[in-house]
Design a protein around this motif. Structure first.
Motif, short mmCIF file in Angstrom:
data_model
loop_
_atom_site.label_atom_id
_atom_site.label_comp_id
_atom_site.label_asym_id
_atom_site.label_seq_id
_atom_site.Cartn_x
_atom_site.Cartn_y
_atom_site.Cartn_z
N PRO A 184 5.55 5.03 19.84
CA PRO A 184 5.73 4.20 18.64
C PRO A 184 7.26 3.72 19.32
CG PRO A 184 3.80 5.62 17.82
CD PRO A 184 4.03 6.21 20.31
N GLY A 185 7.74 3.57 18.83
CA GLY A 185 9.51 3.65 19.17
C GLY A 185 9.86 3.04 20.42
N GLN A 186 9.31 2.52 20.75
CA GLN A 186 9.94 1.77 22.28
C GLN A 186 10.08 0.70 22.20
OE1 GLN A 186 8.30 -0.70 24.60
NE2 GLN A 186 7.00 -1.26 22.83
N GLY A 187 11.57 0.45 22.32
CA GLY A 187 11.59 -0.72 22.24
C GLY A 187 11.85 -1.23 20.99
N ASN A 188 12.17 0.22 20.45
CA ASN A 188 12.80 -0.13 18.38
C ASN A 188 11.65 -1.07 18.39
OD1 ASN A 188 15.28 1.27 18.64
ND2 ASN A 188 16.43 -0.36 19.29
N ILE A 189 10.32 -0.54 18.40
CA ILE A 189 9.50 -1.21 17.80
C ILE A 189 8.04 -0.55 17.09
CG2 ILE A 189 10.29 -3.83 18.38
CD1 ILE A 189 7.16 -3.59 19.99
N ASP A 190 7.61 -0.64 16.41
CA ASP A 190 5.46 0.04 16.46
C ASP A 190 6.23 1.22 15.54
OD1 ASP A 190 5.04 -1.99 16.99
OD2 ASP A 190 4.69 -1.84 18.97
N GLY A 191 6.97 1.53 15.04
CA GLY A 191 7.82 3.18 15.19
C GLY A 191 7.13 3.98 13.27
N GLY A 192 5.79 2.63 12.77
CA GLY A 192 4.88 2.95 12.56
C GLY A 192 3.97 3.93 12.50
N GLY A 193 3.69 3.32 13.53
CA GLY A 193 2.54 4.59 14.64
C GLY A 193 1.40 3.68 15.02
N VAL B 125 0.96 -1.21 -0.40
CA VAL B 125 -0.38 0.11 0.13
C VAL B 125 1.08 1.48 -0.20
CG1 VAL B 125 -1.82 -0.95 1.07
CG2 VAL B 125 -0.05 0.01 2.25
N PRO B 126 0.06 2.48 -0.52
CA PRO B 126 0.89 3.98 -0.91
C PRO B 126 0.80 4.46 0.94
CG PRO B 126 -0.94 4.13 -1.71
CD PRO B 126 -0.74 2.62 -1.50
N ASN B 127 2.09 4.64 1.04
CA ASN B 127 2.44 5.72 2.53
C ASN B 127 1.17 6.61 2.97
OD1 ASN B 127 4.99 4.25 2.12
ND2 ASN B 127 5.80 6.38 0.48
N ALA B 128 0.71 6.46 1.98
CA ALA B 128 -0.82 7.49 1.96
C ALA B 128 -1.71 6.63 3.47
CB ALA B 128 -1.79 8.07 1.10
N ASN B 129 -1.13 5.95 3.30
CA ASN B 129 -2.26 4.87 4.66
C ASN B 129 -0.87 4.58 5.63
OD1 ASN B 129 -4.42 4.21 2.80
ND2 ASN B 129 -3.24 2.15 1.72
N ALA B 130 0.01 5.62 5.87
CA ALA B 130 0.72 5.34 7.28
C ALA B 130 -0.28 5.90 8.48
CB ALA B 130 1.87 6.11 6.99
N PHE B 131 -0.32 5.95 9.27
CA PHE B 131 -0.91 5.78 10.99
C PHE B 131 -0.17 7.61 10.58
CE2 PHE B 131 -1.09 1.61 12.28
CZ PHE B 131 -2.26 1.29 11.18
N ASP B 132 -0.67 8.34 11.75
CA ASP B 132 -0.38 9.39 12.04
C ASP B 132 0.48 10.04 12.92
OD1 ASP B 132 -2.03 10.84 9.63
OD2 ASP B 132 -3.43 11.20 11.61
N ALA C 253 4.77 -1.78 11.53
CA ALA C 253 6.21 -1.24 11.83
C ALA C 253 6.70 -0.40 10.99
CB ALA C 253 7.16 -2.37 10.88
N LEU C 254 7.55 0.07 11.13
CA LEU C 254 8.09 2.01 10.61
C LEU C 254 8.67 1.46 8.77
CD1 LEU C 254 9.17 4.55 10.19
CD2 LEU C 254 11.70 4.02 11.42
N LYS C 255 10.03 0.95 8.78
CA LYS C 255 10.23 0.51 7.78
C LYS C 255 8.95 -0.33 6.55
CE LYS C 255 14.99 -0.03 9.52
NZ LYS C 255 16.23 -0.53 8.98
N ASN C 256 8.97 -1.01 6.57
CA ASN C 256 8.19 -2.18 6.06
C ASN C 256 6.41 -2.14 6.03
OD1 ASN C 256 10.47 -3.03 4.72
ND2 ASN C 256 11.25 -4.07 6.40
N GLY C 257 6.46 -1.21 7.14
CA GLY C 257 5.15 -1.39 7.41
C GLY C 257 4.05 -2.40 7.62
N TYR C 258 4.34 -3.50 8.51
CA TYR C 258 4.12 -4.70 8.70
C TYR C 258 2.77 -4.51 10.05
CZ TYR C 258 8.29 -7.10 6.47
OH TYR C 258 8.92 -7.46 5.80
N ILE C 259 2.28 -4.92 9.86
CA ILE C 259 0.75 -4.19 10.35
C ILE C 259 0.43 -5.79 11.53
CG2 ILE C 259 -1.47 -4.30 11.23
CD1 ILE C 259 -0.34 -1.62 9.75
#
Length: 327
Positions: free
Chosen positions: A225-234, A130-137, A253-259
């Protein structure tokens, strides 16, 4: 280049080579009108493969059958040696050169279908990119916005529902975990699945269900988001029904967007002041400790406000920590 795109190139070259071989054989057959009797076995192997390819949906199966058919040909098969056979069998299978030529060149009709199948596979691969427009705020960075995000399909059977245990008996619970070490669920029976089962949480008895779930919702909203180096994608709270006692959250996830899908639910039959929970990755096999870190982070916050909220411990889930090389 993706795996599917590479496969398309391979398929295209394979088809080109096979078509060239068909035309070559056909021209050679026409130039040697008296050698048809000698060529019948080779042509019949090709026809057998073509018939399989026409009758099976998908090019891969057809190619495997073709390879199997041709691998059974005699190694010394050539145009200078006769092979004893039954003349009636020859007439029934390849009665004329025209018939053989028509069927052999029918391989051309396979090419559009094969390319269509390959294109369809590539489209399926792109379905969950999916495009980046769907990323969490509330993501922590825009650094990887140029990457397509592989979110994976949302499970269709989330929520509280009637499930079946390993012996086929019904129970009310959250979606059970699979075999991969990337999921935890408190409604999974600890005797049936100790590697995925975790204890439920309990809130103070003086609280109502709606009060407890409002507390839980508030703590989730304060998640970092980002605590423990996880969930950086919000993250995003998709459902929050404090009256019914159900919360569903997606973490990215921040890099690849895994949900990852996380649920909290009240199931009265499992305890009036108990909260059942589930945290699971959608795709992949390992989670490298992500689900454990997330559960432990939220559990600590809930313990700080009076809940009994055990986390995922190494002593009880050694297999998970060892496989994921997590600490």
């Amino acid at each position: 280049m993706t795996f599917i795109q590479s496969s398309n190139v391979v398929v295209s070259w394979f088809l080109f080579i096979q078509i060239s071989a068909k035309v070559s054989d056909a021209l050679l057959l026409l130039s040697r009108p008296l050698s048809f009797h000698q060529h019948h076995r080779r042509s019949c192997y090709y026809l057998s493969a073509l018939q399989h390819q026409h009758s099976i949906s998908g090019t891969t199966c057809g190619f495997k059958l073709y390879s199997k058919a041709t691998s059974n040909r005699p190694n010394n098969l050539n145009f200078d040696h006769d092979h004893p056979t039954n003349d009636h069998e020859i007439i029934n299978s390849c009665s004329t050169r025209k018939q053989w030529l028509t069927k052999s060149l029918s391989f051309f009709t396979i090419m559009p279908a094969a390319l269509t199948v390959a294109s369809s596979l590539e489209e399926q691969e792109q379905t969950h990119l999916v495009p980046n427009a769907n990323a969490f705020d509330n993501k922590i960075s825009n650094q990887y916005d140029d990457r397509p995000k592989r979110r994976g399909p949302q499970p269709k059977d989330l929520g509280v529902s009637t499930r079946k245990d390993v012996v086929g008996e019904d129970y009310l619970g959250l979606k059970p975990c699979g075999s991969a070490p990337n999921c935890f669920c408190s409604t999974d029976n600890v005797e049936d699945d100790p590697e995925h089962s975790i204890p439920s949480w309990t809130y103070p008895k003086q609280m109502t269900k709606s009060q407890a779930f409002q507390q839980l919702k508030d703590e989730i909203e304060r998640y970092k988001p980002g605590q423990g180096n996880i969930d950086g994608g919000g993250f995003k709270i998709v459902v929050a029904d404090v009256e019914k006692g159900y919360i569903y959250v997606q973490f990215e996830a921040l890099k690849n967007g895994y949900i990852d899908d996380v649920e909290f639910a009240c199931i009265p039959s499992l305890g009036e002041n108990h909260v059942q929970l589930r945290s699971s990755s959608r795709i992949g096999y390992l989670d490298f400790g992500v689900n454990a870190k997330r559960i432990n982070y939220i559990a600590e916050k809930m313990r700080n406000i009076g809940w009994k909220a055990p986390g995922v411990e190494y002593e009880t889930h050694k297999g998970y920590f060892l496989e994921n090389q997590a600490t």
